[in-house]
Motif scaffolding. Structure first.
Motif, PDB file in Angstrom:
ATOM      1  N   ALA A  90       9.811   0.697  -9.086  1.00 23.59           N
ATOM      2  CA  ALA A  90       9.672  -0.072  -8.135  1.00 23.59           C
ATOM      3  C   ALA A  90       9.530  -1.645  -8.179  1.00 23.59           C
ATOM      4  CB  ALA A  90       8.072   0.214  -7.708  1.00 23.59           C
ATOM      5  N   ALA A  91       9.051  -2.000  -9.349  1.00 25.16           N
ATOM      6  CA  ALA A  91       9.054  -3.496  -9.873  1.00 25.16           C
ATOM      7  C   ALA A  91      10.446  -4.194  -9.857  1.00 25.16           C
ATOM      8  CB  ALA A  91       8.569  -3.939 -11.112  1.00 25.16           C
ATOM      9  N   GLY A  92      11.585  -3.029 -10.384  1.00 28.75           N
ATOM     10  CA  GLY A  92      12.853  -3.656 -10.501  1.00 28.75           C
ATOM     11  C   GLY A  92      13.540  -3.727  -8.999  1.00 28.75           C
ATOM     12  N   TYR A  93      13.183  -2.862  -8.162  1.00 32.74           N
ATOM     13  CA  TYR A  93      14.017  -2.820  -6.718  1.00 32.74           C
ATOM     14  C   TYR A  93      13.173  -3.564  -5.847  1.00 32.74           C
ATOM     15  CZ  TYR A  93      17.336   0.173  -9.061  1.00 32.74           C
ATOM     16  OH  TYR A  93      18.355   1.010  -9.771  1.00 32.74           O
ATOM     17  N   LEU A  94      12.065  -3.562  -5.865  1.00 32.52           N
ATOM     18  CA  LEU A  94      11.205  -3.849  -4.444  1.00 32.52           C
ATOM     19  C   LEU A  94      10.252  -5.160  -4.641  1.00 32.52           C
ATOM     20  CD1 LEU A  94      10.010  -0.215  -3.805  1.00 32.52           C
ATOM     21  CD2 LEU A  94      11.796  -1.281  -2.727  1.00 32.52           C
ATOM     22  N   SER A  95      10.057  -5.552  -5.919  1.00 35.55           N
ATOM     23  CA  SER A  95       9.277  -6.668  -6.044  1.00 35.55           C
ATOM     24  C   SER A  95      10.007  -8.129  -5.655  1.00 35.55           C
ATOM     25  CB  SER A  95       8.886  -6.867  -7.416  1.00 35.55           C
ATOM     26  OG  SER A  95       7.998  -8.033  -7.840  1.00 35.55           O
ATOM     27  N   ASP A  96       9.185  -9.035  -5.326  1.00 28.21           N
ATOM     28  CA  ASP A  96       9.890 -10.405  -4.642  1.00 28.21           C
ATOM     29  C   ASP A  96       9.717 -11.316  -5.963  1.00 28.21           C
ATOM     30  OD1 ASP A  96      10.607  -9.555  -2.345  1.00 28.21           O
ATOM     31  OD2 ASP A  96       8.534 -10.357  -1.527  1.00 28.21           O
ATOM     32  N   ASP A  97       9.033 -10.832  -6.982  1.00 27.17           N
ATOM     33  CA  ASP A  97       8.712 -11.778  -8.261  1.00 27.17           C
ATOM     34  C   ASP A  97       9.852 -11.994  -9.169  1.00 27.17           C
ATOM     35  OD1 ASP A  97       7.912 -13.180 -10.531  1.00 27.17           O
ATOM     36  OD2 ASP A  97       5.790 -12.349 -10.235  1.00 27.17           O
ATOM     37  N   ALA A 106       1.921   8.950  -6.118  1.00 26.28           N
ATOM     38  CA  ALA A 106       2.422  10.521  -5.911  1.00 26.28           C
ATOM     39  C   ALA A 106       3.622  11.008  -6.606  1.00 26.28           C
ATOM     40  CB  ALA A 106       2.796  10.318  -4.477  1.00 26.28           C
ATOM     41  N   GLY A 107       4.140   9.992  -7.499  1.00 23.05           N
ATOM     42  CA  GLY A 107       5.083  10.484  -8.391  1.00 23.05           C
ATOM     43  C   GLY A 107       6.504  10.463  -7.784  1.00 23.05           C
ATOM     44  N   LYS A 108       6.754   9.683  -6.716  1.00 20.24           N
ATOM     45  CA  LYS A 108       7.994   9.717  -6.123  1.00 20.24           C
ATOM     46  C   LYS A 108       9.071   8.552  -6.881  1.00 20.24           C
ATOM     47  CE  LYS A 108       6.599  10.703  -1.246  1.00 20.24           C
ATOM     48  NZ  LYS A 108       6.686  10.121   0.055  1.00 20.24           N
ATOM     49  N   PHE A 109       8.510   7.588  -7.593  1.00 17.93           N
ATOM     50  CA  PHE A 109       9.158   6.720  -8.484  1.00 17.93           C
ATOM     51  C   PHE A 109       7.943   5.968  -9.297  1.00 17.93           C
ATOM     52  CE2 PHE A 109       9.221   4.850  -4.186  1.00 17.93           C
ATOM     53  CZ  PHE A 109       8.227   3.841  -4.237  1.00 17.93           C
ATOM     54  N   THR A 110       8.444   5.401 -10.296  1.00 16.57           N
ATOM     55  CA  THR A 110       7.508   4.560 -11.128  1.00 16.57           C
ATOM     56  C   THR A 110       7.435   3.311 -11.009  1.00 16.57           C
ATOM     57  OG1 THR A 110       9.244   3.969 -12.789  1.00 16.57           O
ATOM     58  CG2 THR A 110       8.227   6.145 -13.233  1.00 16.57           C
ATOM     59  N   PHE A 111       6.215   2.783 -11.273  1.00 15.88           N
ATOM     60  CA  PHE A 111       5.963   1.419 -11.263  1.00 15.88           C
ATOM     61  C   PHE A 111       6.887   0.628 -11.736  1.00 15.88           C
ATOM     62  CE2 PHE A 111       3.788  -2.745 -11.559  1.00 15.88           C
ATOM     63  CZ  PHE A 111       2.967  -2.677 -10.508  1.00 15.88           C
ATOM     64  N   ASP A 112       7.520   0.866 -13.043  1.00 16.36           N
ATOM     65  CA  ASP A 112       8.692   0.040 -13.611  1.00 16.36           C
ATOM     66  C   ASP A 112      10.030   0.015 -12.558  1.00 16.36           C
ATOM     67  OD1 ASP A 112       6.827   0.798 -15.442  1.00 16.36           O
ATOM     68  OD2 ASP A 112       8.508   0.647 -16.997  1.00 16.36           O
ATOM     69  N   ASP A 143       0.835  -1.153  -0.076  1.00 14.91           N
ATOM     70  CA  ASP A 143       0.122   0.042  -0.218  1.00 14.91           C
ATOM     71  C   ASP A 143       0.813   0.960   0.047  1.00 14.91           C
ATOM     72  OD1 ASP A 143      -2.507   1.246   0.219  1.00 14.91           O
ATOM     73  OD2 ASP A 143      -2.082   1.968   2.104  1.00 14.91           O
ATOM     74  N   SER A 144       2.087   1.322   0.740  1.00 16.01           N
ATOM     75  CA  SER A 144       2.662   2.395   0.823  1.00 16.01           C
ATOM     76  C   SER A 144       3.435   2.503  -0.471  1.00 16.01           C
ATOM     77  CB  SER A 144       3.703   2.015   1.967  1.00 16.01           C
ATOM     78  OG  SER A 144       5.031   3.204   1.902  1.00 16.01           O
ATOM     79  N   ILE A 145       3.906   1.412  -0.977  1.00 12.21           N
ATOM     80  CA  ILE A 145       4.677   1.342  -2.320  1.00 12.21           C
ATOM     81  C   ILE A 145       3.662   2.028  -3.568  1.00 12.21           C
ATOM     82  CG2 ILE A 145       5.474   0.113  -4.444  1.00 12.21           C
ATOM     83  CD1 ILE A 145       6.810  -1.953  -2.289  1.00 12.21           C
ATOM     84  N   GLY A 146       2.269   1.488  -3.467  1.00 13.07           N
ATOM     85  CA  GLY A 146       1.393   2.080  -4.394  1.00 13.07           C
ATOM     86  C   GLY A 146       1.107   3.654  -4.145  1.00 13.07           C
TER      87      GLY A 146
END
Length: 477
Positions: A345-352, A337-343, A329-332
């Protein structure tokens, strides 16, 4: 005596089968009443007739009971039969027997592991249906125990897989050129050009709920206790796997996986399995992407091994799930808010691991060619539910799901693109149109093969089917 095991050379279409399992002789009537009448004339009790041979294809009889079972299954699944259902079903069974016979000649096989996994997937699918919902209701619906349901499904699944692989072997070399695709659709009337269903591209970020160390310790202790019991000779590895392993595909087989190479196994699992040299010694507890295992070697053949395993999956607490959703929820919110892009976040924060190096973009493994586009029906249920009402660019709220490895994860998704249902065009939908032409060519090859095979195969049918409306020519001689 099993009615399928006596010499089929003695079985002619129309033969009634008595409770003794022996053929009564020719019955040429047009209904089961005629069979009963013939039995009466022969001083045989009509109630002793338990089945009837309707067709013989090669040396394989097709029994009335087979047709009735397939008809009931079709009715339960809402199948609409063309013409006379009995005739249509008979032809389908006959064609299946042609493929099965050729598969045996070509030494096409399906492993026990594949059969077990397929059966469990089918059972789990049935249980997931809203009208069923549990193993107990499935048993009530089928009027059988779960063990009987599994046994009944085994032959059916194996045969369907053999037929599918036989067909694939016939059409494996089929290719169509871009010119052939353009020519095919150029000749089609506009209203015959196929509709392309709504397709979407979806990006995903996952967080795996943290498993408490106490739960990990509990799992490891349990597996070590299993190892001790096997080592001391108190029980067998197979028995423990059947009772306790959480891998449904192999548990039924006593944990046996079949012969596999390193590349077919999880890396950590493969490293432990290939280090085993003595079937009497079990591996230490091994952690993989699927959970925790102990492994027993069965045999080696070249660069492949056959082994048994017991899998236990740590349970995730509700507190861990809530914490994972809060992180997402915080990442979303930061993405919105434009702090970083989904792309990013996926590269740095995703477990997938399957998507994080591709900006979270999901790949459609069910498509004929590798693509990021999904029909809605091909998306995992939880993701499809999240995407359904979204606009392109929207990011979902966090939700919980089970991933392809059977692990509980939490996720947010972004709808990257959406193309609504439309009539196919050669510029926008070339791959889909190519798939349509390829599928048609394959169907033509399979149809021609069946026609040729029918002409080469001994076929005898009850006279009442001789005027049937058949898809394939040559059945009636």
């Amino acid at each position: 005596m099993n009615i399928k095991k006596y010499s089929v050379a003695l079985l002619l279409a129309g033969t009634a089968i008595t409770m003794t399992g022996l053929p009564m002789g020719m019955i040429s009537g047009t209904s089961s009443l005629a069979a009963a009448d013939s039995a009466k004339k022969a001083d045989i009790n009509p109630s002793s007739i338990v089945d009837e041979v309707l067709w013989v294809v090669g040396d394989e009889p097709i029994l009335k009971s087979e047709v009735e079972v397939m008809k009931l299954q079709g009715e339960a699944e809402g199948v609409q039969w063309k013409g006379n259902p009995e005739t249509t079903i008979l032809e389908q069974i006959a064609v299946q027997k042609l493929f099965l016979h050729q598969a045996a000649l070509d030494s096409i096989e399906v492993t026990e592991t594949e059969v077990s996994q397929g059966v469990e997937q089918q059972i789990n699918y049935w249980i997931s249906l809203p009208q069923i919902g549990s193993k107990e209701k499935l048993e009530q619906y089928q009027r059988k125990s779960l063990a009987q349901i599994r046994q009944d499904l085994r032959d059916d699944f194996r045969n369907r897989q053999l037929v599918q692989r036989m067909q694939e072997s016939l059409v494996s070399d089929v290719k169509v050129s871009p010119a052939e695709v353009r020519e095919y659709f150029k000749k089609l009337p506009v209203d015959s050009i196929p509709m392309i269903p709504t397709t979407v591209e979806v990006q995903i970020i996952t967080q795996t709920p943290r498993v408490e160390q106490e739960e990990v310790n509990r799992i490891k202790t349990q597996l070590r206790e299993y190892t001790d019991r096997v080592t001391k000779g108190e029980t067998s590895f197979e028995a423990l796997a059947r009772f306790y392993s959480e891998d449904p595909g192999s548990a039924r087989l006593g944990g046996e996986l079949g012969y596999m190479g390193r590349g077919m196994l999880d890396p950590a699992f493969a490293a432990a399995a290939f280090n085993l040299t003595d079937p009497k010694r079990l591996s230490k507890v091994v952690e993989s992407e699927f959970g925790y295992h102990i492994i027993q070697l069965i045999d080696r053949r070249g660069d492949k091994i056959n082994c048994r395993h017991i899998l236990l999956k740590p349970k995730v607490s509700e507190e861990s799930v809530v914490a994972a959703k809060e992180r997402l929820d915080s990442i979303g919110n930061d993405i919105k808010a434009g702090k970083f892009t989904f792309d990013e976040a996926a590269g740095y924060l995703s477990d997938d691991k399957d998507t994080k190096n591709n900006h979270g973009l999901m790949a459609n493994s069910s498509a004929n060619s590798r693509t990021s586009k999904f029909n809605m029906k091909d998306l995992p249920t939880e993701i499809a539910r999240a995407v359904e009402g979204m606009q392109v660019g929207d990011v979902s709220e966090p939700f919980q799901m089970v991933n392809a490895k059977g692990k509980t994860v939490c996720a947010i998704v972004k709808l990257k693109s959406r193309v609504d249902e439309h009539r196919a065009t050669i510029t926008e939908d070339f791959q889909e149109m190519k798939n349509i032409v390829t599928a048609q060519r394959r169907q033509e090859i399979i149809h021609d093969w069946v026609v040729k095979k029918v002409k080469e195969t001994y076929v005898r049918m009850n006279p009442r089917y001789r005027n049937g409306d058949f898809e394939y020519e040559g059945w009636v001689r």
